[in-house]
Structures are given as structure tokens and as C-alpha cells.
Design an enzyme around this catalytic site. Structure first.
Site, PDB file in Angstrom:
ATOM      1  N   HIS A 313       0.847  -1.184   0.000  1.00 42.73           N
ATOM      2  CA  HIS A 313       0.000   0.000   0.000  1.00 42.73           C
ATOM      3  C   HIS A 313       0.881   1.233   0.000  1.00 42.73           C
ATOM      4  O   HIS A 313       1.944   1.230   0.617  1.00 42.73           O
ATOM      5  CB  HIS A 313      -0.917   0.008   1.241  1.00 42.73           C
ATOM      6  CG  HIS A 313      -2.107   0.866   1.053  1.00 42.73           C
ATOM      7  ND1 HIS A 313      -2.077   2.222   1.280  1.00 42.73           N
ATOM      8  CD2 HIS A 313      -3.363   0.580   0.626  1.00 42.73           C
ATOM      9  CE1 HIS A 313      -3.266   2.719   1.013  1.00 42.73           C
ATOM     10  NE2 HIS A 313      -4.061   1.753   0.611  1.00 42.73           N
ATOM     11  N   ASP A 371      -7.866  -5.749   0.234  1.00 42.39           N
ATOM     12  CA  ASP A 371      -8.330  -6.555  -0.898  1.00 42.39           C
ATOM     13  C   ASP A 371      -7.861  -7.993  -0.846  1.00 42.39           C
ATOM     14  O   ASP A 371      -8.340  -8.821  -1.629  1.00 42.39           O
ATOM     15  CB  ASP A 371      -7.876  -5.912  -2.211  1.00 42.39           C
ATOM     16  CG  ASP A 371      -8.628  -4.627  -2.454  1.00 42.39           C
ATOM     17  OD1 ASP A 371      -9.816  -4.590  -2.111  1.00 42.39           O
ATOM     18  OD2 ASP A 371      -8.021  -3.672  -2.953  1.00 42.39           O
TER      19      ASP A 371
HETATM   20  N1  CMC Z   1       4.066  -7.428  -4.962  1.00 36.14           N
HETATM   21  C1  CMC Z   1       5.401  -7.418  -5.162  1.00 36.14           C
HETATM   22  N2  CMC Z   1       6.182  -6.338  -4.998  1.00 36.14           N
HETATM   23  C2  CMC Z   1       5.587  -5.208  -4.622  1.00 36.14           C
HETATM   24  C3  CMC Z   1       4.198  -5.139  -4.393  1.00 36.14           C
HETATM   25  C4  CMC Z   1       3.436  -6.311  -4.572  1.00 36.14           C
HETATM   26  N3  CMC Z   1       2.105  -6.305  -4.369  1.00 36.14           N
HETATM   27  N4  CMC Z   1       3.863  -3.880  -4.037  1.00 36.14           N
HETATM   28  C5  CMC Z   1       5.008  -3.189  -4.035  1.00 36.14           C
HETATM   29  N5  CMC Z   1       6.056  -3.989  -4.388  1.00 36.14           N
HETATM   30  C6  CMC Z   1       7.467  -3.621  -4.439  1.00 36.14           C
HETATM   31  C7  CMC Z   1       7.806  -2.861  -5.697  1.00 36.14           C
HETATM   32  O1  CMC Z   1       8.223  -3.730  -6.731  1.00 36.14           O
HETATM   33  C8  CMC Z   1       8.925  -1.959  -5.215  1.00 36.14           C
HETATM   34  O2  CMC Z   1      10.098  -2.727  -5.121  1.00 36.14           O
HETATM   35  P1  CMC Z   1      11.522  -2.042  -5.418  1.00 36.14           P
HETATM   36  O3  CMC Z   1      11.711  -1.022  -4.342  1.00 36.14           O
HETATM   37  O4  CMC Z   1      12.502  -3.190  -5.335  1.00 36.14           O
HETATM   38  O5  CMC Z   1      11.438  -1.459  -6.791  1.00 36.14           O
HETATM   39  C9  CMC Z   1       8.493  -1.601  -3.799  1.00 36.14           C
HETATM   40  O6  CMC Z   1       7.701  -2.721  -3.362  1.00 36.14           O
HETATM   41  C10 CMC Z   1       7.669  -0.330  -3.692  1.00 36.14           C
HETATM   42  O7  CMC Z   1       6.566  -0.446  -4.584  1.00 36.14           O
HETATM   43  P2  CMC Z   1       5.875   0.756  -5.335  1.00 36.14           P
HETATM   44  O8  CMC Z   1       5.158   0.234  -6.530  1.00 36.14           O
HETATM   45  O9  CMC Z   1       6.861   1.851  -5.537  1.00 36.14           O
HETATM   46  O10 CMC Z   1       4.838   1.229  -4.238  1.00 36.14           O
HETATM   47  P3  CMC Z   1       3.585   2.118  -4.482  1.00 36.14           P
HETATM   48  O11 CMC Z   1       3.321   2.819  -3.211  1.00 36.14           O
HETATM   49  O12 CMC Z   1       3.727   2.963  -5.703  1.00 36.14           O
HETATM   50  O13 CMC Z   1       2.435   1.054  -4.802  1.00 36.14           O
HETATM   51  C11 CMC Z   1       0.563  -0.352  -4.643  1.00 36.14           C
HETATM   52  C12 CMC Z   1       1.393   0.733  -3.957  1.00 36.14           C
HETATM   53  C13 CMC Z   1      -0.707  -0.624  -3.838  1.00 36.14           C
HETATM   54  C14 CMC Z   1       0.136   0.148  -6.049  1.00 36.14           C
HETATM   55  C15 CMC Z   1       1.421  -1.628  -4.781  1.00 36.14           C
HETATM   56  O14 CMC Z   1       1.812  -2.083  -3.509  1.00 36.14           O
HETATM   57  C16 CMC Z   1       0.697  -2.730  -5.555  1.00 36.14           C
HETATM   58  O15 CMC Z   1       0.740  -2.735  -6.796  1.00 36.14           O
HETATM   59  N6  CMC Z   1       0.034  -3.680  -4.836  1.00 36.14           N
HETATM   60  C17 CMC Z   1      -0.741  -4.708  -5.480  1.00 36.14           C
HETATM   61  C18 CMC Z   1      -2.062  -4.139  -5.910  1.00 36.14           C
HETATM   62  C19 CMC Z   1      -2.992  -3.955  -4.737  1.00 36.14           C
HETATM   63  O16 CMC Z   1      -3.160  -4.850  -3.907  1.00 36.14           O
HETATM   64  N7  CMC Z   1      -3.659  -2.782  -4.700  1.00 36.14           N
HETATM   65  C20 CMC Z   1      -4.662  -2.504  -3.681  1.00 36.14           C
HETATM   66  C21 CMC Z   1      -4.313  -1.344  -2.834  1.00 36.14           C
HETATM   67  S1  CMC Z   1      -5.379  -1.254  -1.408  1.00 36.14           S
HETATM   68  C22 CMC Z   1      -6.873  -0.748  -2.036  1.00 36.14           C
HETATM   69  C23 CMC Z   1      -6.979   0.725  -2.082  1.00 36.14           C
HETATM   70  O17 CMC Z   1      -6.868   1.356  -1.000  1.00 36.14           O
HETATM   71  O18 CMC Z   1      -7.224   1.228  -3.186  1.00 36.14           O
END
Ligand code: CMC
Length: 459
Positions: A313, A371
Site C-alpha cells: 500500500h 483486498d
Molecule cells: N508485490 C510485489 N512487490 C511489490 C508489491 C506487490 N504487491 N507492491 C510493491 N512492491 C514492491 C515494488 O516492486 C517496489 O520494489 P523495489 O523497491 O525493489 O522497486 C516496492 O515494493 C515499492 O513499490 P511501489 O510500486 O513503488 O509502491 P507504491 O506505493 O507505488 O504502490 C501499490 C502501492 C498498492 C500500487 C502496490 O503495492 C501494488 O501494486 N500492490 C498490489 C495491488 C494492490 O493490492 N492494490 C490494492 C491497494 S489497497 C486498495 C486501495 O486502497 O485502493
């Protein structure tokens, strides 16, 4: 906003004079540096794609402490609301700032439950969609289409009209979601029953048929009601920011909320529980628990493009408090339905355990989000996967509309207009149109584009 005596001094290495920027304090949470005069004073913008360090507004509605794993609606802990209130009480709280007393609750419930029907002609509008359309595509159209049916609530400068539209949105959203579902499965639409609770009524519109009486199961109603409470608002997330940005132009609330639904559809946001359930089903089909290690290895491989859906998240860097409540609800629902041995639930629990002990997830502070379990609960309730985002949209409508109201009534409200760091071509010389070869009249095309002939057929 609470101005402080503290200031931030910004100095530059290119000779631009240093400037002092005011600092404001939130009630809780990080201070903010006011950069509104930065461009005027220095000719420079800030750069923050993804809003990693930018507060886009001030708000009194929802607060998240991502490090503590805390979520508050108007100051109340989500755990307390999910345990002691129903969804309409949470709606009242989000909209009006206080929990209702008994009289206010009765009046509000009556008001919402007597606006559940939609204009009959909306059924004909619905029939214009393909039966195999994704329900979120249909819902986006129906919500935007409300502006064409409810003209008397479109003046955003009239507080009464705004309230009428807010109640209509909260009251009619379940009807529209159920209509989109019934249409997709070819069943007749079921009209609302206003003597039921908000959530029981939604369930009967989803699952009843004209052929037999629908029996309300209170355990299942309570579970879905809890899903609604947990999804009702979540601060300035992507869809809420979309609603604020769309609404900042002065457009009507139905158009702004339709934009929110469209944004919510993405797999990184509201589409995550659908994607999460698909992920679990895929692992199950490929060998189940035995194959979790292979799947985790794929997730860790940056080239695979695979993520562990339902994990991670932007704000929570500790357990998402909604995920704990959702796991609890998951147990209750599966027990009620005699599905304690549900293989997907067992798979999810094992996957969660393995990920929580894995260095990759631990070091990145990736925990289950709401989720991770909500898809399993909804599936057990009989809600098909492609309807999950519609359920989320139904619940989030109150958050969107509360945030929209807060923005419209904020004396500092302005149209949202981000700026950019331009990295494209500077002014070019040459004759526009000289390279275009497809026979499209030159006056009608973008002179910078070199257009291929196929573009005509695929439009
Ligand atoms: N699986 C694997 N790696 C992950 C994941 C994941 N679900 N989420 C983040 N990472 C890794 C990412 O690859 C990165 O690694 P590195 O630093 O080595 O490059 C690091 O963690 C930081 O990730 P980010 O994408 O920069 O983080 P963000 O804050 O931009 O993304 C997120 C947040 C929710 C989009 C992401 O965690 C994700 O895609 N999760 C899966 C989708 C999901 O479950 N979304 C629902 C969110 S909760 C509902 C809501 O409130 O809307």
C-alpha cells in the site's frame, strides 16, 4: 489551517534568491510546506509525480497513519465503526461530521431508503450496453447518465441541490449496481424494497428473482455491510483525487463520481480484489499450496511483471487495519456457509504467512491490504468476480461525495491545474503536413504526426 511561526528556507545554487515558505500543522500527521507562491517568486515549479510528498488539499474527513496502521473516519477508529455501526451510520458520519443520534439515524435511513428507485427510463438506457460488457463500464455510464435524469440537483452552488444529489447517489448506487449485474446475467431487474436495511435491500436486488421469495441471512448482510464500511473512504486516494479534480471544474456531482468509478477500475486501486482472486484461482489451478514458492519467486523477479495482489500500500507501511477486520469477516462468512475448508481461503492464509516471513516483503514493508481477503468474502456471498469493483464503488460513493462537498464549500477552492516539466521538442521549424502520405486532408490532421493508413480502419 494552523499557520506556525516555523518557516522553510529554500535556497538555490543557480543564483535565484532564497525564499521562506510558510509551514502549516495538521491536527495529526506531517506538517506541510506551503509552496503556492513558489512559482510567482522564483519561476520554478515543484516536481512530484505520483504525489509522493504532496498534500493536494486540507481535509477533516479521514485520517490514515500508515506507520501505525490506523484509519479514522472523522476521528473514529475504523475498528469501532466496523464493529458497532452500520453502513448508513458511517455514511452520516462521513457526510455530516458526527454520528447520528437515534432520531437523526431514523430520519437519515428513511431518507436514503425512500430514494432507492431509479428513473424507469434508466432501464432502457441500460439496454444500450452489450450484455457482455464489463459491469464497471456499464456502471460508469449509468452514474454519469444520472445527470441526464436528475436535472434538479445539478446546481453545485445551491446547498439544497447538493444534498439532494448526495442522497440520490448513496440511495441509488445499490440499485444501479444490481441493475448492471442482472443485465449481465440476463435476469429481470429486481426493484428495491424499502422496508429492508440498506445492505439487505442490495442483496435482494442482486440475488432475488421474481420466481421465489428471497430470505435475508443476517450474518451475510452484516458481512457485506462491513465491507461497505471498510471501503467507505480512504483519504486522498487516486479515485477520490479524481473526483476532486473533476469536480474542481464545477462539473455536476454525477459526472465527478462517474470519473471516480472509472479511476477505481484500475488493478492498482479498486480492481485489486478482482485481480487478487484471479491470482489465487490461477495458483490453485496450477497446483495450489505446493506452487506458492514458485509464485513468490516469480513475484520477486522484477522482469516477470507479476505482483502479489492484495499486498502493499502507498500509505500503510504496517498492517492495513481493514485487512484484519476483513480476515475476521472471512472466517465468519465461511463458517456460516459451511465453507471453512474452502481451498482458496486456505491458499490465501498460507500465501499470507509465507509472504509475511519473506525478506523481500518484510524489507519493503509489504503487508496484506483490504483486498487480500475481501474477494474471498464476496465470492462466498455469491458476488461474481467482475462485480467486485462495482461493490467497492457503491461503498466509496459516500466518501467521494463527502470529499466533493468539502471541496466545494472550501473558501480556498480553485480549479485543479497541475503543471509539468516539459521534456518534448522545443519549437520546430519546417512545413507542417509535408510528411503526411495517407490521403487524409491535411487540414484535418495533427501536423506533427506521421499517420499510417491503417488508422482509418481501426478507429
Ligand atoms: N508485490 C510485489 N512487490 C511489490 C508489491 C506487490 N504487491 N507492491 C510493491 N512492491 C514492491 C515494488 O516492486 C517496489 O520494489 P523495489 O523497491 O525493489 O522497486 C516496492 O515494493 C515499492 O513499490 P511501489 O510500486 O513503488 O509502491 P507504491 O506505493 O507505488 O504502490 C501499490 C502501492 C498498492 C500500487 C502496490 O503495492 C501494488 O501494486 N500492490 C498490489 C495491488 C494492490 O493490492 N492494490 C490494492 C491497494 S489497497 C486498495 C486501495 O486502497 O485502493
Amino acid at each position: 489551517m494552523n499557520a506556525t511561526n516555523e518557516k522553510a528556507t529554500l535556497s538555490f545554487s543557480d543564483g535565484t534568491p532564497a525564499i521562506e515558505l510558510p509551514i502549516y500543522k495538521g491536527v495529526v500527521g506531517p506538517d506541510v510546506i506551503d509552496i503556492r507562491k513558489l512559482y510567482g517568486q522564483t519561476g520554478k515549479f515543484t516536481y512530484d509525480p505520483g504525489f509522493m510528498s504532496t498534500a493536494s488539499c486540507n481535509s477533516k474527513i479521514t485520517y490514515i497513519d500508515g506507520d501505525k496502521g490506523e484509519l479514522l473516519y472523522r476521528g473514529y477508529q475504523i475498528q469501532d465503526l466496523a464493529t458497532n455501526c452500520d453502513f448508513l451510520e458511517s455514511c452520516y458520519l462521513l457526510l455530516k461530521g458526527e454520528l447520528p443520534n437515534a432520531t437523526q439515524k431514523k430520519e437519515f435511513d428513511d431518507l436514503v431508503m425512500h430514494h432507492t428507485m431509479v428513473h424507469e427510463q434508466m432501464q432502457f438506457f441500460l439496454r444500450g450496453f452489450r450484455r457482455d460488457a464489463h459491469p464497471v463500464a456499464v456502471l460508469t455510464g449509468l452514474v454519469g447518465g444520472m445527470a441526464a435524469f436528475y436535472h434538479d440537483g445539478l446546481d453545485i452552488n445551491d446547498a439544497h441541490q447538493r444534498e439532494v444529489s448526495q442522497i440520490r447517489l448513496i440511495a441509488k448506487m445499490p440499485t444501479l449496481v444490481a441493475m448492471a449485474y442482472k443485465y449481465s446475467v440476463g435476469q429481470p431487474m429486481i426493484y428495491p424494497k424499502n422496508n429492508l436495511s440498506y445492505t439487505a435491500n442490495f442483496m435482494q436486488m442482486m440475488f432475488a428473482t421474481p420466481c421465489e421469495e428471497y430470505k435475508v441471512n443476517e450474518v451475510l448482510v452484516r458481512a457485506l455491510d462491513r465491507i461497505f464500511i471498510l471501503h467507505a473512504d480512504h483519504e486522498q486516494n487516486a479515485s477520490t483525487s479524481t473526483v476532486r479534480l473533476a469536480g474542481s471544474s464545477g462539473t455536476n456531482p454525477f459526472a465527478a463520481i462517474a470519473a471516480g468509478v472509472a479511476c477505481l477500475w484500475g488493478p492498482a486501486h479498486g480492481g485489486a480484489n478482482e485481480a487478487c482472486l484471479q491470482m489465487l484461482e490461477e495458483i490453485q489451478a496450477n497446483g495450489g499450496v505446493e506452487k506458492i514458492d514458485d509464485f513468490i519467486a516469480k513475484v520477486k523477479d522484477k522482469n516477470s511483471g507479476v505482483r502479489l495482489m492484495g499486498f502493499g500500500h502507498r500509505v500503510y507501511k504496517n498492517f492495513d487495519p481493514r485487512a484484519k477486520l476483513m480476515r475476521e469477516t472471512c472466517y465468519e462468512v465461511l463458517k456460516e456457509l459451511g465453507l471453512e475448508n474452502d481451498p482458496l481461503f486456505k491458499l490465501a492464509m498460507t500465501l499470507e504467512k509465507i509472504a509475511l516471513e519473506d525478506e523481500y516483503f518484510v524489507s519493503r514493508k509489504l503487508y496484506p491490504n483490504v483486498d487480500f481477503y475481501s474477494g474471498i468474502v464476496q465470492r462466498a456471498l455469491g458476488i461474481p468476480t467482475e462485480m467486485f469493483t462495482c461493490i467497492f464503488a457503491l461503498a466509496r460513493t459516500v466518501g467521494w461525495i463527502s470529499q466533493w462537498e468539502e471541496m466545494i464549500t472550501d473558501s480556498e477552492y480553485k480549479i485543479g491545474r497541475p503543471r509539468q516539466l516539459f521534456v518534448g521538442s522545443p519549437t520546430r521549424t519546417g512545413t507542417p503536413g509535408a510528411n503526411i502520405t495517407c490521403g487524409v486532408p491535411t487540414g484535418l490532421v495533427n501536423p506533427a504526426a506521421s499517420i499510417s493508413v491503417t488508422s482509418r480502419e481501426t478507429i
